[in-house]
Design a protein around this motif. Structure first.
Motif, PDB file in Angstrom:
ATOM      1  N   LYS A 222      28.563  42.594  13.931  1.00  0.00           N
ATOM      2  CA  LYS A 222      28.954  41.769  15.068  1.00  0.00           C
ATOM      3  C   LYS A 222      29.916  42.504  15.993  1.00  0.00           C
ATOM      4  CE  LYS A 222      28.395  36.914  13.807  1.00  0.00           C
ATOM      5  NZ  LYS A 222      27.524  36.666  14.960  1.00  0.00           N
ATOM      6  N   LEU A 223      29.852  42.152  17.261  1.00  0.00           N
ATOM      7  CA  LEU A 223      30.798  42.649  18.252  1.00  0.00           C
ATOM      8  C   LEU A 223      31.465  41.439  18.892  1.00  0.00           C
ATOM      9  CD1 LEU A 223      31.780  45.308  19.618  1.00  0.00           C
ATOM     10  CD2 LEU A 223      30.203  44.770  21.475  1.00  0.00           C
ATOM     11  N   PHE A 224      32.795  41.405  18.818  1.00  0.00           N
ATOM     12  CA  PHE A 224      33.564  40.288  19.354  1.00  0.00           C
ATOM     13  C   PHE A 224      34.181  40.699  20.695  1.00  0.00           C
ATOM     14  CE2 PHE A 224      33.454  39.783  14.788  1.00  0.00           C
ATOM     15  CZ  PHE A 224      33.215  38.422  14.610  1.00  0.00           C
ATOM     16  N   THR A 225      33.901  39.924  21.731  1.00  0.00           N
ATOM     17  CA  THR A 225      34.455  40.188  23.055  1.00  0.00           C
ATOM     18  C   THR A 225      35.535  39.152  23.354  1.00  0.00           C
ATOM     19  OG1 THR A 225      32.340  41.092  23.816  1.00  0.00           O
ATOM     20  CG2 THR A 225      33.935  40.461  25.507  1.00  0.00           C
ATOM     21  N   VAL A 226      36.710  39.645  23.719  1.00  0.00           N
ATOM     22  CA  VAL A 226      37.885  38.781  23.879  1.00  0.00           C
ATOM     23  C   VAL A 226      38.524  39.011  25.244  1.00  0.00           C
ATOM     24  CG1 VAL A 226      40.168  38.206  22.946  1.00  0.00           C
ATOM     25  CG2 VAL A 226      38.317  38.862  21.389  1.00  0.00           C
ATOM     26  N   GLU A 227      38.942  37.928  25.882  1.00  0.00           N
ATOM     27  CA  GLU A 227      39.713  38.004  27.123  1.00  0.00           C
ATOM     28  C   GLU A 227      41.176  37.706  26.825  1.00  0.00           C
ATOM     29  OE1 GLU A 227      36.384  36.449  30.378  1.00  0.00           O
ATOM     30  OE2 GLU A 227      37.902  35.060  29.612  1.00  0.00           O
ATOM     31  N   VAL A 228      42.068  38.382  27.544  1.00  0.00           N
ATOM     32  CA  VAL A 228      43.480  38.045  27.470  1.00  0.00           C
ATOM     33  C   VAL A 228      43.875  37.460  28.821  1.00  0.00           C
ATOM     34  CG1 VAL A 228      44.202  40.406  28.100  1.00  0.00           C
ATOM     35  CG2 VAL A 228      45.819  38.855  26.994  1.00  0.00           C
TER      36      VAL A 228
ATOM     37  N   THR B 285      44.960  33.156  33.897  1.00  0.00           N
ATOM     38  CA  THR B 285      44.238  34.151  34.692  1.00  0.00           C
ATOM     39  C   THR B 285      43.825  35.311  33.793  1.00  0.00           C
ATOM     40  OG1 THR B 285      45.481  33.617  36.699  1.00  0.00           O
ATOM     41  CG2 THR B 285      44.374  35.762  36.639  1.00  0.00           C
ATOM     42  N   VAL B 286      42.538  35.662  33.815  1.00  0.00           N
ATOM     43  CA  VAL B 286      42.050  36.759  32.981  1.00  0.00           C
ATOM     44  C   VAL B 286      42.617  38.080  33.494  1.00  0.00           C
ATOM     45  CG1 VAL B 286      40.020  38.019  32.176  1.00  0.00           C
ATOM     46  CG2 VAL B 286      39.925  35.526  32.418  1.00  0.00           C
TER      47      VAL B 286
ATOM     48  N   GLU C 139      45.832  46.304  25.119  1.00  0.00           N
ATOM     49  CA  GLU C 139      46.083  47.659  25.618  1.00  0.00           C
ATOM     50  C   GLU C 139      45.706  47.772  27.095  1.00  0.00           C
ATOM     51  OE1 GLU C 139      43.979  50.388  23.162  1.00  0.00           O
ATOM     52  OE2 GLU C 139      45.332  50.177  21.446  1.00  0.00           O
ATOM     53  N   LYS C 140      44.543  47.233  27.450  1.00  0.00           N
ATOM     54  CA  LYS C 140      44.092  47.288  28.844  1.00  0.00           C
ATOM     55  C   LYS C 140      45.010  46.463  29.749  1.00  0.00           C
ATOM     56  CE  LYS C 140      39.176  48.057  27.857  1.00  0.00           C
ATOM     57  NZ  LYS C 140      37.803  47.485  27.961  1.00  0.00           N
TER      58      LYS C 140
ATOM     59  N   GLU D 152      47.548  34.159  26.395  1.00  0.00           N
ATOM     60  CA  GLU D 152      46.498  33.538  25.584  1.00  0.00           C
ATOM     61  C   GLU D 152      45.341  34.518  25.389  1.00  0.00           C
ATOM     62  OE1 GLU D 152      43.317  29.790  25.917  1.00  0.00           O
ATOM     63  OE2 GLU D 152      44.692  30.251  27.563  1.00  0.00           O
ATOM     64  N   TYR D 153      44.737  34.479  24.190  1.00  0.00           N
ATOM     65  CA  TYR D 153      43.537  35.269  23.910  1.00  0.00           C
ATOM     66  C   TYR D 153      42.369  34.307  23.713  1.00  0.00           C
ATOM     67  CZ  TYR D 153      46.673  39.194  23.157  1.00  0.00           C
ATOM     68  OH  TYR D 153      47.615  40.175  23.328  1.00  0.00           O
TER      69      TYR D 153
END
Length: 236
Positions: free
Chosen positions: A196-202, A207-208, A226-227, A183-184
């Motif tokens: 704008k700067l969009f910050t996203v968790e995967v 669990t992040v 990628e990370k 999930e993102y």
């Protein structure tokens, strides 16, 4: 214009090998909105509109060069190759190579917070530079200068070929190893509308795993993917 501005314009003209009839276009291409916001009575416009124009120039140049030089690529493959060249991180990398940050005209707050080397500012300034060349000299010369400045990144994109989207690679890895649901999640939007700067968790199984950021939501998702791949599969 101040003596410093005049000298900067001359230095930049020398760098790109093109003289402008009027320095005002080039100065606008270098002017961040933070400067115009802090100097309300200044007649100088920011580079936001010019950025829009330069973005179109870059898109056209990269698309045509790839179309000519990669005759066996499908539409989808050409789209992926173009995306690798025109994305903000790549344009900022090119801007750093020509030391474009040195010439930016910033407001005090943006200057003191590291704005001269900020990826979004550098990519916007490079786009604006091509927009200024288009307005000053027309499409033919704008095309030539864009090919010259972006040449290495174009060559690298062609040499490396089509690389699979990191989101797809992560999806395949998670499925192959039975690690659960992927999930993102958009966790933050910061900056003005045009920057704008969009910050996203995967997340995997809620669990992040990693966090990414980009000027578009999809760029933030790709960086996070990628990370996450490097974390989950460090040998890759």
């Amino acid at each position: 214009m101040s003596n410093k501005d005049i000298q900067n314009i001359k230095d930049l003209e020398k760098l790109i090998g093109l003289s402008f009839a009027s320095g005002s276009l080039l100065r606008q291409a270098l002017t961040h909105s933070s400067f115009t916001n802090e100097t309300h009575h200044s007649p100088i416009l920011s580079n936001e509109r010019m950025e829009f124009l330069g973005d179109a120039v870059i898109g056209l140049v990269v698309a045509r060069e790839l179309y000519i030089r990669m005759p066996h690529c499908s539409e989808g493959e050409l789209t992926e190759l173009r995306a690798s060249v025109v994305k903000g991180q790549t344009l900022a990398k090119v801007a750093r190579k020509i030391n474009l940050g040195k010439f930016l005209i910033l407001g005090h707050g943006e200057e003191t917070s590291g704005g001269r080397d900020r990826t979004s500012n550098l990519s916007a300034a490079l786009e604006s530079l091509f927009g200024a060349v288009l307005l000053e000299r027309g499409l033919s010369e704008a095309y030539e200068i864009a090919v010259c400045i972006l040449g290495f990144e174009l060559d690298e994109s062609i040499k490396n070929g089509v690389q699979m989207d990191p989101k797809n690679l992560l999806q395949e890895f998670v499925q192959a190893h039975g690690q659960g649901d992927l999930e993102y999640k958009l966790v933050k939007e910061s900056g003005p509308v045009r920057d704008k700067l969009f910050t996203v968790e995967v997340l995997v199984n809620e669990t992040v795993i990693a966090t990414g950021a980009g000027r578009r939501k999809i760029d933030g998702e790709r960086e996070a993917a990628e990370k996450a791949l490097k974390y989950l599969n460090p040998k890759s």
